[in-house]
Design a protein around this motif. Structure first.
Motif, PDB file in Angstrom:
ATOM      1  N   ARG A   4      72.220   6.029   1.920  1.00 19.31           N
ATOM      2  CA  ARG A   4      72.254   6.210   0.440  1.00 19.31           C
ATOM      3  C   ARG A   4      73.573   6.842   0.087  1.00 19.31           C
ATOM      4  N   LEU A   7      74.377   9.181  -3.000  1.00 16.45           N
ATOM      5  CA  LEU A   7      73.888  10.630  -2.589  1.00 16.45           C
ATOM      6  C   LEU A   7      74.556  11.334  -1.512  1.00 16.45           C
ATOM      7  N   ASP A   8      74.934  10.483  -0.490  1.00 13.42           N
ATOM      8  CA  ASP A   8      75.790  11.068   0.825  1.00 13.42           C
ATOM      9  C   ASP A   8      77.239  11.492   0.388  1.00 13.42           C
ATOM     10  N   LEU A  11      76.642  14.632  -1.735  1.00 11.78           N
ATOM     11  CA  LEU A  11      76.689  16.055  -0.883  1.00 11.78           C
ATOM     12  C   LEU A  11      78.021  16.347  -0.150  1.00 11.78           C
ATOM     13  N   ASP A  78      67.614  16.854   1.650  1.00  9.71           N
ATOM     14  CA  ASP A  78      68.689  16.448   0.642  1.00  9.71           C
ATOM     15  C   ASP A  78      68.560  17.365  -0.517  1.00  9.71           C
ATOM     16  N   LEU A  79      67.264  17.806  -1.091  1.00 12.57           N
ATOM     17  CA  LEU A  79      67.189  18.696  -2.260  1.00 12.57           C
ATOM     18  C   LEU A  79      67.584  20.144  -1.807  1.00 12.57           C
ATOM     19  N   ARG A  80      67.046  20.337  -0.561  1.00 17.63           N
ATOM     20  CA  ARG A  80      67.463  21.780   0.000  1.00 17.63           C
ATOM     21  C   ARG A  80      69.147  22.083  -0.149  1.00 17.63           C
TER      22      ARG A  80
ATOM     23  N   THR B 236      59.489  19.110  -0.350  1.00 10.42           N
ATOM     24  CA  THR B 236      60.762  20.126   0.054  1.00 10.42           C
ATOM     25  C   THR B 236      60.820  20.372   1.308  1.00 10.42           C
ATOM     26  N   SER B 248      63.230  10.279   1.861  1.00 12.79           N
ATOM     27  CA  SER B 248      64.842  10.574   1.324  1.00 12.79           C
ATOM     28  C   SER B 248      65.291   9.238   1.148  1.00 12.79           C
ATOM     29  N   GLY B 249      64.593   8.350   1.322  1.00 18.14           N
ATOM     30  CA  GLY B 249      65.106   6.730   1.068  1.00 18.14           C
ATOM     31  C   GLY B 249      66.044   6.269   2.347  1.00 18.14           C
ATOM     32  N   ARG B 250      65.923   6.781   3.398  1.00 19.85           N
ATOM     33  CA  ARG B 250      67.021   6.600   4.478  1.00 19.85           C
ATOM     34  C   ARG B 250      66.374   5.630   5.441  1.00 19.85           C
TER      35      ARG B 250
END
Lengths: 218, 252
Positions: A4, A7-8, A11, A78-80, B236, B248-250
């Protein structure tokens, strides 16, 4: 393996901004302490003037985090990672404010001489500087052991704070004319101690990021 | 967990030699939404279809293990499949209303199960349409063709049709994947309403939909149940790396 990229990259940017904030805070603490030890009010004023830069980075982190949540719908780790970054940025911003408070104390002491050579306060500050860099390193490396080390370091800082505070109290009793300066220096000790608490919070955020659990390290 | 609506024990489904799902044991609580997620071919739809014996009609399909509802294993040959499907309703990916009026779509099931009284049927039609928030939209054209409804309305009509025969469990296979965002939101809202009365099991490819609508989430991978936990925990802090990677779509 699907990646991703968007997103990556987001981050990674958050992480880079946090590292940058950590560097600024560490430097601000070091310079604020130097301005106090040397009673250099001009230097202290320069430190006060630089604080808005740190606030701006915090705002950027906050905006980037919100954008990633809105556009990338991160979940799980990712969210954390984003939630931890937002919390860490807010801790770093507060740490920057406390460094500014130390510089302001130096400004208020302009023209005075110190009632005693400052030994324990710089020792506290050095310990806390290490905590700042290690807390950020624990985030980058997702190193839980290093994150937990914050709690131990914080205990040491608290002990030193107690010593400094008792010393200054004794000086105030002996020499009431020193009350003003002693109070100010006690505040400085308190500011340093608070910075250590925020570094410990960063450790907590890192433990949350890695394990999903929220420990109480403070 | 509250009251159990049903549970499976060591449930396996084979298509010929291939084992599509492998000894799955899961508990399904009443009045909760359970989402089944996983990449294509993971077995989630096969699992869903086995819950009201839809796999019976697939040539070469073989089911092992048990599905216990109301103290009986539904895979028992003595099970009345028609009654079973009254108790366990199914909503498909594409709305599939009968080529009949809106009224007849709803009344069909209850009438099939023996209700002839017009007044009673009227009541069922109205309450089913109210439950699915369609009543106000269609009450003036109950006797017009269901096919004239929009896709989203048709899907809610199909849900109303399932509800009309008083099931206790609703199975939904990608119920919103063919709908626009507004209709999707309505169906999701409806799911939240309906779970007050029913256990709802939903298969979805849309992970964020699973996160929005479900209380519990099960992650399937290559026929195995990798992880089954509260949706909050799964989204979470999942326990398994493969769950984290998938949501996570990975991969996938």
């Amino acid at each position: 393996m699907v990646t991703r990229r968007e997103l990556d990259e987001g981050l990674k940017q958050l992480q880079d901004m946090l590292i940058h904030m950590g560097d600024i805070v560490e430097k601000a603490l070091e310079e604020a302490m130097a301005s106090l030890v040397n009673l250099d009010a001009d230097e202290a004023r320069r430190i006060v003037a630089e604080d808005p830069a740190l606030n701006r980075i915090e705002e950027q982190i906050s905006e980037s985090g919100a954008r990633l949540i809105a556009t990338q719908q991160p979940v799980a780790k990712d969210l954390r990672k984003i939630l931890a970054a937002l919390k860490i940025a807010s801790d770093l911003e507060r740490m920057g404010d406390l460094a500014v408070d130390i510089a302001k104390a130096a400004i208020r002491l302009e023209g005075q001489t110190l009632i005693k050579p400052l030994i324990d306060l710089p020792r506290m500050a050095d310990l806390v500087k290490t905590m700042i860099s290690e807390s950020i390193r624990s985030y980058v490396e997702e190193n839980v052991d290093l994150a937990y080390k914050m709690a131990k370091d914080d205990d040491q800082v608290d002990t030193l704070f107690g010593v400094v505070f008792m010393d200054l109290a004794a000086i105030m009793v002996e020499n009431p004319k020193s009350i003003n300066q002693s109070m100010l220096l006690s505040f400085v000790a308190r500011y340093i101690e608070r910075i250590a608490d925020h570094a410990t919070n960063i450790g907590e955020s890192v433990v949350y990021l890695v394990t999903g659990k929220r420990p109480d390290l403070n | 967990m509250g009251e159990k609506a049903f549970f499976t024990k060591d449930l396996s489904v084979y298509y010929g030699e291939k084992q599509a799902i492998k000894k799955i044991s899961m508990d399904f609580p009443s009045r909760e939404v359970i989402a089944l997620i996983g990449p294509s071919g993971c077995g989630k739809s096969t699992f869903l279809r086995s819950l009201n014996r839809m796999n019976d009609v697939i040539p070469g399909a073989r089911v092992e293990g048990q599905i216990w509802i109301d103290g009986r294993d539904i895979n028992d040959p003595a099970t009345d499949v028609v009654l079973l499907r009254q108790k366990i309703g199914m909503v498909w990916q594409k709305p599939n209303p009968f080529h009949k009026s809106i009224y007849e779509n709803i009344a069909f099931g209850p009438r099939y199960h023996g209700i002839r009284d017009k007044k009673k049927l009227d009541e069922i039609v109205e309450s089913s349409l109210r439950k699915t928030a369609l009543w106000d939209e269609v009450k003036d054209r109950l006797h017009r063709s269901a096919l004239a409804l929009s896709g989203g309305q048709q899907q809610r009509l199909c849900i109303a049709r399932s509800v009309a025969v008083q099931p206790s469990i609703l199975l939904m296979d990608e119920p919103a994947s063919a709908l626009d965002p507004v209709s999707t939101a309505k169906v999701e809202e409806l799911i939240a309403e309906l779970k007050r009365e029913y256990c709802i099991v939903i298969v979805t490819h849309n992970m964020y939909q699973a996160a929005r609508v479900s209380d519990k989430t099960a992650f399937f991978l290559m026929g195995d149940l990798v992880e089954y936990d509260t949706t909050q925990k799964i989204f979470t802090n999942p326990s398994h790396r493969s769950t984290d990677d998938y949501i996570s779509g990975r991969f996938g």
